[in-house]
Design a protein around this motif. Structure first.
Motif, PDB file in Angstrom:
ATOM      1  N   SER A  62       0.836  -1.265  -0.058  1.00 21.90           N
ATOM      2  CA  SER A  62      -0.026   0.053  -0.040  1.00 21.90           C
ATOM      3  C   SER A  62       0.740   1.276  -0.152  1.00 21.90           C
ATOM      4  N   ALA A  63       2.150   1.096  -0.240  1.00 20.31           N
ATOM      5  CA  ALA A  63       3.121   2.336  -0.174  1.00 20.31           C
ATOM      6  C   ALA A  63       2.557   3.379  -1.077  1.00 20.31           C
ATOM      7  N   TRP A  64       1.650   3.066  -2.119  1.00 20.51           N
ATOM      8  CA  TRP A  64       1.307   4.137  -3.077  1.00 20.51           C
ATOM      9  C   TRP A  64       0.423   5.195  -2.363  1.00 20.51           C
ATOM     10  N   ALA A  65      -0.205   4.432  -1.308  1.00 21.94           N
ATOM     11  CA  ALA A  65      -1.412   5.157  -0.629  1.00 21.94           C
ATOM     12  C   ALA A  65      -0.876   5.863   0.753  1.00 21.94           C
ATOM     13  N   CYS A  66       0.338   5.560   1.023  1.00 24.24           N
ATOM     14  CA  CYS A  66       0.755   6.031   2.326  1.00 24.24           C
ATOM     15  C   CYS A  66       1.815   7.328   2.301  1.00 24.24           C
ATOM     16  N   ARG A  67       2.484   7.570   1.042  1.00 25.54           N
ATOM     17  CA  ARG A  67       3.515   8.634   0.801  1.00 25.54           C
ATOM     18  C   ARG A  67       3.107   9.453  -0.232  1.00 25.54           C
ATOM     19  N   ARG A  68       3.446  10.628  -0.286  1.00 27.21           N
ATOM     20  CA  ARG A  68       3.040  11.350  -1.333  1.00 27.21           C
ATOM     21  C   ARG A  68       4.136  11.446  -2.592  1.00 27.21           C
ATOM     22  N   ARG A  69       5.513  11.655  -2.213  1.00 28.99           N
ATOM     23  CA  ARG A  69       6.434  11.788  -3.313  1.00 28.99           C
ATOM     24  C   ARG A  69       6.821  10.534  -3.747  1.00 28.99           C
ATOM     25  N   PHE A  70       7.052  10.294  -4.927  1.00 27.02           N
ATOM     26  CA  PHE A  70       7.504   8.886  -5.595  1.00 27.02           C
ATOM     27  C   PHE A  70       8.427   8.316  -5.146  1.00 27.02           C
ATOM     28  N   ARG A  71       9.417   9.148  -4.705  1.00 30.49           N
ATOM     29  CA  ARG A  71      10.770   8.562  -4.035  1.00 30.49           C
ATOM     30  C   ARG A  71      10.391   7.776  -2.686  1.00 30.49           C
ATOM     31  N   ASP A  72       9.623   8.739  -1.917  1.00 30.56           N
ATOM     32  CA  ASP A  72       9.320   8.136  -0.526  1.00 30.56           C
ATOM     33  C   ASP A  72       8.309   6.806  -0.677  1.00 30.56           C
ATOM     34  N   LYS A  73       7.545   6.680  -1.843  1.00 28.79           N
ATOM     35  CA  LYS A  73       6.852   5.628  -1.813  1.00 28.79           C
ATOM     36  C   LYS A  73       7.822   4.496  -2.054  1.00 28.79           C
ATOM     37  N   VAL A  74       8.907   4.629  -2.829  1.00 23.84           N
ATOM     38  CA  VAL A  74       9.711   3.347  -2.964  1.00 23.84           C
ATOM     39  C   VAL A  74      10.341   3.025  -1.801  1.00 23.84           C
ATOM     40  N   PHE A  75      10.893   4.018  -1.219  1.00 27.11           N
ATOM     41  CA  PHE A  75      11.573   3.740   0.353  1.00 27.11           C
ATOM     42  C   PHE A  75      10.703   3.377   1.182  1.00 27.11           C
ATOM     43  N   PHE A  76       9.442   3.723   1.250  1.00 27.71           N
ATOM     44  CA  PHE A  76       8.286   3.178   2.207  1.00 27.71           C
ATOM     45  C   PHE A  76       8.531   1.621   1.884  1.00 27.71           C
ATOM     46  N   PHE A  77       8.162   1.089   0.479  1.00 30.57           N
ATOM     47  CA  PHE A  77       8.066  -0.267   0.236  1.00 30.57           C
ATOM     48  C   PHE A  77       9.215  -1.023   0.598  1.00 30.57           C
ATOM     49  N   LEU A  78      10.586  -0.338   0.382  1.00 27.37           N
ATOM     50  CA  LEU A  78      11.685  -1.162   0.650  1.00 27.37           C
ATOM     51  C   LEU A  78      11.980  -1.223   2.383  1.00 27.37           C
ATOM     52  N   ILE A  79      11.432  -0.149   3.147  1.00 23.77           N
ATOM     53  CA  ILE A  79      11.769  -0.175   4.349  1.00 23.77           C
ATOM     54  C   ILE A  79      10.934  -1.007   5.171  1.00 23.77           C
ATOM     55  N   CYS A  80       9.735  -1.468   4.477  1.00 25.35           N
ATOM     56  CA  CYS A  80       8.702  -2.252   5.142  1.00 25.35           C
ATOM     57  C   CYS A  80       9.215  -3.827   4.881  1.00 25.35           C
ATOM     58  N   TRP A  81       9.851  -3.943   3.609  1.00 26.53           N
ATOM     59  CA  TRP A  81      10.320  -5.206   3.495  1.00 26.53           C
ATOM     60  C   TRP A  81      11.588  -5.467   4.336  1.00 26.53           C
ATOM     61  N   ALA A  82      12.370  -4.601   4.428  1.00 27.65           N
ATOM     62  CA  ALA A  82      13.562  -4.420   5.194  1.00 27.65           C
ATOM     63  C   ALA A  82      13.566  -4.801   6.826  1.00 27.65           C
ATOM     64  N   THR A  83      12.407  -3.837   7.334  1.00 30.80           N
ATOM     65  CA  THR A  83      12.140  -4.178   8.599  1.00 30.80           C
ATOM     66  C   THR A  83      11.552  -5.535   8.987  1.00 30.80           C
ATOM     67  N   ALA A  84      10.580  -6.161   7.941  1.00 32.46           N
ATOM     68  CA  ALA A  84      10.102  -7.551   8.098  1.00 32.46           C
ATOM     69  C   ALA A  84      11.331  -8.226   8.066  1.00 32.46           C
ATOM     70  N   ILE A  85      12.206  -8.300   7.536  1.00 34.21           N
ATOM     71  CA  ILE A  85      13.133  -9.347   7.395  1.00 34.21           C
ATOM     72  C   ILE A  85      14.195  -9.189   8.207  1.00 34.21           C
ATOM     73  N   VAL A  86      14.819  -7.827   8.691  1.00 40.55           N
ATOM     74  CA  VAL A  86      15.952  -7.709   9.668  1.00 40.55           C
ATOM     75  C   VAL A  86      15.466  -7.347  11.063  1.00 40.55           C
ATOM     76  N   GLY A  87      14.083  -6.740  11.002  1.00 39.56           N
ATOM     77  CA  GLY A  87      13.630  -6.394  12.323  1.00 39.56           C
ATOM     78  C   GLY A  87      14.009  -5.091  12.880  1.00 39.56           C
ATOM     79  N   LYS A  88      13.250  -4.612  13.928  1.00 38.64           N
ATOM     80  CA  LYS A  88      13.742  -3.297  14.549  1.00 38.64           C
ATOM     81  C   LYS A  88      14.715  -3.726  15.789  1.00 38.64           C
ATOM     82  N   LYS A  89      15.353  -2.729  16.393  1.00 41.32           N
ATOM     83  CA  LYS A  89      16.228  -3.001  17.441  1.00 41.32           C
ATOM     84  C   LYS A  89      15.187  -3.189  18.582  1.00 41.32           C
ATOM     85  N   THR A  90      15.595  -3.875  19.791  1.00 40.79           N
ATOM     86  CA  THR A  90      14.853  -4.109  20.650  1.00 40.79           C
ATOM     87  C   THR A  90      15.211  -2.978  21.842  1.00 40.79           C
ATOM     88  N   LYS A  91      14.386  -2.491  22.561  1.00 37.32           N
ATOM     89  CA  LYS A  91      14.769  -1.554  23.428  1.00 37.32           C
ATOM     90  C   LYS A  91      15.096  -2.349  24.933  1.00 37.32           C
TER      91      LYS A  91
END
Length: 307
Positions: free
Chosen positions: A278-307
Motif C-alpha cells: 500500500s506504499a502508493w497510498a501512504c506517502r506523497r512523493r514517488f521517491r518516498d513511496k519506493v523507500f516506504f516499500f523497501l523499508i517495510c520489507w527490510a524491517t520485516a526481514i531484519v526487524g527493529k532494534k529491541t529496547k
C-alpha cells in the motif's frame, strides 16, 4: 474606510534562540495585510532567551510571553502547550512559528487567501532551506495528497502551518483531552495534519515557498536532503522510533479500528509485508513511496532494534 485584516494568533516555541529569534520576530511582525499577535512559550534556556523576549514584549504590544511552565524537552510538547493554553477567541487564523526562520512578508496573507478561496481548513507550504554559507534549496512537499499519507508523514514543515478557526478550535480540544498521551508524540506537525485529515477536514499544501527555512546543527528536524539524511531516516526506522510514532498517531486520531489500519497496526512481519503493497497510498512523493516499500520489507526481514 479602513480595511478589516484577518487576525492571526502566531504560536512560537522558543529554546536557546538568542542567535536568531529577533530576525524571526521582526519578520512576523512585518507581515502585510494581517493583524498579528505572537504568543511565545519558552523552554527553560541558558542563553538569556527568557529575559530578551520579556523585554521585546514590553516594546512590542503584539507580542505576549506565556508564563513559565517547566521544561518541555522538545518543540512538540512546547507547541502542544501553546495550543492548549492560548485563547483563540477573536482570531481568524492560528499559525505555528519556529524561532529561527525568516518569513516572507506575504506569508500569512497568502495562507489566508488560499484557505478562503479553496474552502480549506488547514494550510502548509513549500519552503526555501538556507545555510549560513549562502546555499539554498527548495523543499518541495506539495505532491498530491493520497489516502493515508497523514498517518505516515506531516504536510511539510510545521513552521508553515496556518489553521482556520474551526480546525484550531477542534485541535485545542483534542490536545486538552489527550494531553498525557500527546507527550509521547515527537512531531506536533505530523499529529496536527493527521488530526485534520482523519476528521475529514481539507488541507492545502501550497507549492509556493512562503519562508526561508534556516538550517543549522540545532534543528530538531531539518531539510531532508542527500544520502546523509536518507541514512538518518533509516536509523530512526531501524531503532523503532518511526513505526512507534505511526502506531501512536493512528490510535490518537481514532483510526485504529479502520480495516486498512487494522491490517498492519501490530507491525509484525506479515503486517509489514502487507503494508508495503500500500506504499502508493501512504506517502506523497514517488521517491518516498519506493523507500516506504523497501523499508517495510527490510524491517520485516531484519526487524527493529529491541529496547
Amino acid at each position: 474606510m479602513s480595511v478589516k485584516h484577518p487576525k492571526v494568533a502566531v504560536l512560537l516555541a522558543a529554546f536557546n534562540g538568542m542567535q536568531w529569534i529577533k530576525e524571526q520576530l521582526d519578520s512576523i511582525l512585518n507581515q502585510a495585510a494581517v493583524d498579528v499577535t505572537v504568543f511565545i512559550s519558552i523552554d527553560p534556556s541558558v542563553d538569556g532567551t527568557e529575559l530578551w523576549c520579556a523585554d521585546y514584549a514590553v516594546h512590542h504590544p503584539s507580542v505576549v510571553v506565556l508564563p513559565p511552565a517547566g521544561s518541555f524537552g522538545g518543540a512538540s510538547r512546547n507547541f502542544f502547550r501553546l495550543l492548549r493554553d492560548v485563547n483563540f477567541d477573536g482570531y481568524d487564523l492560528v499559525a505555528f512559528a519556529d524561532q529561527d526562520d525568516v518569513w516572507h512578508p506575504l506569508k500569512l496573507k497568502r495562507a489566508g487567501e488560499v484557505l478562503t478561496s479553496q474552502a480549506a481548513d488547514g494550510y502548509s507550504s513549500n519552503v526555501t532551506a538556507f545555510w549560513d554559507d549562502g546555499r539554498t534549496h527548495l523543499i518541495d512537499k506539495a505532491q498530491p495528497q493520497v489516502a493515508w499519507d497523514f498517518l505516515f508523514e506531516a504536510a511539510g514543515p510545521g513552521c508553515t502551518y496556518v489553521l482556520g478557526k474551526a480546525l484550531a478550535t477542534k485541535l485545542k480540544l483534542s490536545v486538552a483531552a489527550q494531553w498525557v498521551e500527546l507527550q509521547d508524540v515527537s512531531l506536533h506537525d505530523w499529529y496536527c495534519y493527521a488530526f485534520a485529515r482523519s476528521n475529514g477536514l481539507k488541507w492545502i499544501i501550497d507549492p509556493v515557498p512562503t519562508m526561508q527555512y534556516r538550517q543549522h546543527q540545532s534543528n530538531q528536524v531539518g531539510a531532508n536532503i542527500g544520502v546523509g539524511s536518507l541514512l538518518m531516516r533509516y536509523k530512526t526506522i531501524h531503532d523503532g522510533w518511526w513505526f512507534s510514532q505511526v502506531q501512536l498517531i493512528a490510535v490518537l486520531v481514532g483510526k485504529q479500528r479502520h480495516p486498512f489500519v487494522q491490517r498492519w497496526l501490530l507491525l509484525g512481519r506479515k503486517q509489514l509485508i502487507l503494508l508495503s503493497f500500500s506504499a502508493w497510498a501512504c506517502r506523497r512523493r514517488f521517491r518516498d513511496k519506493v523507500f516506504f516499500f523497501l523499508i517495510c520489507w527490510a524491517t520485516a526481514i531484519v526487524g527493529k532494534k529491541t529496547k
